[in-house]
Design an enzyme around this catalytic site. Structure first.
Site, PDB file in Angstrom:
ATOM      1  N   SER A  65      13.357  54.973  50.915  1.00 52.33           N
ATOM      2  CA  SER A  65      14.018  54.949  52.236  1.00 52.33           C
ATOM      3  C   SER A  65      14.424  56.324  52.767  1.00 52.33           C
ATOM      4  CB  SER A  65      15.252  54.054  52.195  1.00 52.33           C
ATOM      5  OG  SER A  65      14.868  52.716  52.328  1.00 52.33           O
ATOM      6  N   LYS A  68      12.592  57.482  55.727  1.00 53.24           N
ATOM      7  CA  LYS A  68      12.880  56.927  57.062  1.00 53.24           C
ATOM      8  C   LYS A  68      13.482  57.979  57.997  1.00 53.24           C
ATOM      9  CE  LYS A  68      13.636  52.245  55.224  1.00 53.24           C
ATOM     10  NZ  LYS A  68      14.651  51.288  54.758  1.00 53.24           N
ATOM     11  N   TYR A 193       3.078  52.620  55.583  1.00 54.00           N
ATOM     12  CA  TYR A 193       4.502  52.616  55.210  1.00 54.00           C
ATOM     13  C   TYR A 193       4.681  52.789  53.698  1.00 54.00           C
ATOM     14  CZ  TYR A 193       9.228  50.713  54.448  1.00 54.00           C
ATOM     15  OH  TYR A 193      10.530  50.527  54.050  1.00 54.00           O
ATOM     16  N   TYR A 245      22.800  52.376  53.536  1.00 48.89           N
ATOM     17  CA  TYR A 245      22.692  50.931  53.759  1.00 48.89           C
ATOM     18  C   TYR A 245      24.053  50.348  54.153  1.00 48.89           C
ATOM     19  CZ  TYR A 245      18.901  52.132  50.506  1.00 48.89           C
ATOM     20  OH  TYR A 245      17.872  52.741  49.859  1.00 48.89           O
ATOM     21  N   VAL A 263      15.553  53.546  47.155  1.00 51.84           N
ATOM     22  CA  VAL A 263      15.663  52.691  45.962  1.00 51.84           C
ATOM     23  C   VAL A 263      15.035  53.268  44.696  1.00 51.84           C
ATOM     24  CG1 VAL A 263      15.990  50.407  47.004  1.00 51.84           C
ATOM     25  CG2 VAL A 263      13.693  51.285  46.634  1.00 51.84           C
TER      26      VAL A 263
HETATM   27  N1  GLN Z   1       9.852  51.021  50.145  1.00 51.75           N
HETATM   28  C1  GLN Z   1      11.117  50.368  50.038  1.00 51.75           C
HETATM   29  C2  GLN Z   1      11.107  49.028  50.749  1.00 51.75           C
HETATM   30  O1  GLN Z   1      10.661  48.923  51.831  1.00 51.75           O
HETATM   31  C3  GLN Z   1      12.185  51.253  50.593  1.00 51.75           C
HETATM   32  C4  GLN Z   1      13.540  50.591  50.561  1.00 51.75           C
HETATM   33  C5  GLN Z   1      14.644  51.490  50.140  1.00 51.75           C
HETATM   34  O2  GLN Z   1      14.493  52.580  49.613  1.00 51.75           O
HETATM   35  N2  GLN Z   1      15.818  50.963  50.347  1.00 51.75           N
HETATM   36  O3  GLN Z   1      11.559  48.058  50.218  1.00 51.75           O
END
Ligand code: GLN
Length: 309
Positions: A65, A68, A193, A245, A263
């Protein structure tokens, strides 16, 4: 200038490492389940080129994430603010990062912000380019520029592992497609993605990206503006309001710096005007944030009075 190992940071790492036992590595992306939950590393990158580090700094991890924030910056440069925020909102959700709930309950349906998966998928959809490969290479090139490291690649095994299991993210995409927020083929978007999320680096590279945002988009070495200051500031604001988050509020109170987690266990921090932070600790808490990484930031923030509030 090489990154120097630092005794004060080493002590903080030793202290924070104790808590890794209470966390768990993410395994909903099967390849991430192989990480060693005990790993913990940190790097701090300063505007004058100094870099300090401690812990398992040779370990690489996928951005997940954290990517992003980077795609948001690229897409804001590609398309402009109006275009992007017509399709993705600016508000925190209070829900887990992969939640689908608000997409259905909001009218008109629009992902609430670019840091949750629904919003991030819509942002990745907006990356300009002729093909998936072309769009991915543009993003990778941008990451290389931000990190000052031409060797940055993506981890094919992790990308593949997420591609094969991204059922919920596909569901989010189909929902967005039904509501005309995305138009492309869902599997192609998931391909792009998952490669984006699998871009891999060390905490040293991540701290170097963190400082570019801390300096409002300026390259600390060359002084070049890698992205417009306005865009870096939008990204930092999202890091404060949604970067951790549904733990972002508590994080702002306890630590008080713009940060974004992933994550795989990475956290990028940007202390405005001061320095960039890169952390890797794959054992996660129940919200999906690096448990020892947060502890480490708490200790740092307290010891060095980092909160911007
Ligand atoms: N690639 C992960 C997903 O889409 C990224 C989520 C994350 O890091 N929170 O689930």
């Amino acid at each position: 200038m090489p990154c120097k190992s630092n005794d004060e940071l080493k002590e903080l790492v030793n202290e924070a490492r104790k808590i890794t036992k209470s966390g768990r590595v993410a395994d909903y992306i099967p390849a991430l389940g192989k990480a060693n939950p005990n790993d913990l590393s940190i790097a701090l990158n300063f505007p004058d080129g100094r870099c300090f580090s401690a812990g398992d700094i040779e370990k690489k991890f996928s951005l997940q994430s954290i990517s992003k924030v980077i795609t948001l910056a690229l897409v804001l440069m590609d398309r402009g603010k109006e275009y992007v925020f017509e399709r993705v909102g600016m508000e925190p959700t209070g829900d887990p990062f992969n939640s689908i709930a608000k997409l259905e309950s909001m009218a008109p349906s629009k992902p609430l912000n670019p840091m949750i998966n629904a919003g991030a998928l819509a942002v990745t959809h907006m990356i300009k380019g002729e093909s998936i490969e072309d769009r991915f290479q543009r993003l990778l090139q941008f990451v290389r520029e931000l990190s000052g490291n031409d060797g940055i690649q993506f981890n094919q095994e992790i990308a593949r592992s997420e591609y094969d299991t991204a059922h919920l993210n596909r569901a989010l995409c189909y929902f967005l497609k039904q509501h005309h927020i995305i138009e492309e083929d869902v599997d192609e978007l998931i391909d792009l993605y998952t490669k984006q999320c699998a871009i891999e680096m060390s905490c040293l590279d991540l701290a170097r990206i963190g400082i570019v945002f801390a300096l409002d988009g300026k390259d600390p070495q060359t002084g070049n503006q890698i992205m417009p200051a306005k865009i870096a500031r939008i990204c930092k604001t999202f890091m404060v309001t949604c970067g951790m988050y549904n733990a972002s509020g508590e994080f702002a109170i306890k630590i008080g710096i713009p940060a974004k987690s992933g994550v795989a266990g990475g956290i990028m921090g940007s202390v405005p005007g001061k320095f960039g932070i890169g952390i890797f600790g794959p054992a996660l808490d129940d919200k999906g944030n690096s448990i020892a990484g947060i502890k480490l930031l708490e200790l740092l923030s307290k010891n060095y009075n980092l909160s911007m509030f």
